[in-house]
Enzyme design. Structure first.
Site, short mmCIF file in Angstrom:
data_model
loop_
_atom_site.label_atom_id
_atom_site.label_comp_id
_atom_site.label_asym_id
_atom_site.label_seq_id
_atom_site.Cartn_x
_atom_site.Cartn_y
_atom_site.Cartn_z
N ASP A 199 35.90 50.90 35.86
CA ASP A 199 34.89 50.20 34.63
C ASP A 199 33.54 50.31 34.84
O ASP A 199 33.15 50.62 35.77
CB ASP A 199 35.41 48.88 34.37
N ASP A 241 41.10 35.30 34.45
CA ASP A 241 41.92 35.43 33.21
C ASP A 241 43.04 36.32 33.25
O ASP A 241 43.76 36.72 32.09
CB ASP A 241 41.10 35.73 32.07
N HIS A 294 42.69 39.58 34.20
CA HIS A 294 42.14 41.04 33.91
C HIS A 294 42.27 41.93 35.06
O HIS A 294 42.19 41.23 36.30
CB HIS A 294 41.05 41.10 33.10
N GLU A 338 41.13 43.04 29.20
CA GLU A 338 41.34 41.49 29.03
C GLU A 338 42.36 41.08 28.36
O GLU A 338 43.27 41.92 27.96
CB GLU A 338 39.97 41.04 28.13
#
Ligand code: F6R
Length: 244
Positions: free
Chosen positions: A67, A136, A138, A143
């Site tokens: 990313d 979370d 990811h 996400e």
């Protein structure tokens, strides 16, 4: 899914580095998918050490980072390109033409995503993806809520992700609102995957991702269905697993 629990981050990193070295020795032209962040820093240090000791060469290896922040120029201090240069690329024999990173400053981000998918396909797909996990759930910057069928895509970062990454910033005052990331389907197609997590702050999400329901609300849970995934944790990150 195989789970290895190590004593601490140093042992987790050493184990991960050994598996990467094994992969590269078995297939010197391996295609690797690589993360940034805090988790892999020691892994990269171990790979650099192994290279310096003559135990491994990256001359034939191709790497694709998972990313990049949208709007980030390659040479900006906070870019993942600069991170990778600092932690790995400047210290090993990888060839510049074999380094693939998403360009967050590309004028057409849709084309950038499509080109990345094309590049991955052209080299024959990813042999080994190394992943960290966000609090979370990811992986990459996929996400919660993102489709398991997603390919490389522009995403809005969750507030918790922006906060978690804020202390890694060198120059920027705040974490960009968007990122460009390999999709979950792109990551899932990797022939082998290593998921890493260390520290107590990752324990709850690790338990949810590995032992909870497989759900797009917990992106990393997709790994429960992957045939060749090894999870390497330290004791703190494994502390909420029922099976540990
Ligand atoms: C970054 C990436 C992310 C991180 C995750 C954990 O390239 O892929 O999924 O792995 O945000 O970050 P750290 O390791 O900083 O806790």
């Amino acid at each position: 899914m195989q789970t290895i629990i190590t004593k601490n981050q140093a042992e987790m990193s050493a184990k991960a580095a050994e598996l990467i070295i094994e992969q590269v020795k078995a297939k010197p032209d391996s295609v690797l998918a690589l993360p940034t962040g805090k988790t892999p820093q020691l892994v990269y240090a171990k790979l650099v050490e192994a290279f310096q000791q003559g135990r491994v060469s990256f001359a034939g290896v191709k790497t694709f980072n998972l990313d990049e922040y949208v709007g980030m120029c390659r040479t900006c201090a906070d870019s993942f390109y600069v991170y990778m240069k600092q932690h790995l690329y400047d210290h090993v024999d990888i060839r510049p033409e074999n380094i693939f990173l998403l360009d967050g400053a590309a004028s057409n981000l849709d084309d950038e995503c499509a080109n990345y998918e094309r590049d991955i396909k052209e080299v024959g797909g990813v042999d080994l993806a190394i992943l960290g996990i966000g609090r979370d759930g990811h992986i990459g910057f996929c996400e919660p809520g993102m489709s398991f069928d997603s390919r490389t895509i522009v995403v809005n970062l969750d507030e918790s992700t922006r906060q978690a990454n804020a202390d890694d910033l060198v120059e920027l005052k705040e974490v960009p609102a968007q990122a460009i990331t390999m999709g979950l389907a792109t990551i899932f197609k990797s022939r082998q995957i290593i998921l890493l997590a260390s520290g107590e702050h990752k324990a709850a999400i690790v338990a949810k991702a590995l032992e909870g329901e497989v759900s797009e609300q917990v992106p990393a849970s997709i790994l429960q269905t992957h045939p060749q995934t090894t999870v390497i944790l330290d004791e703190a990150a494994a502390s909420q697993l029922k099976a540990s």
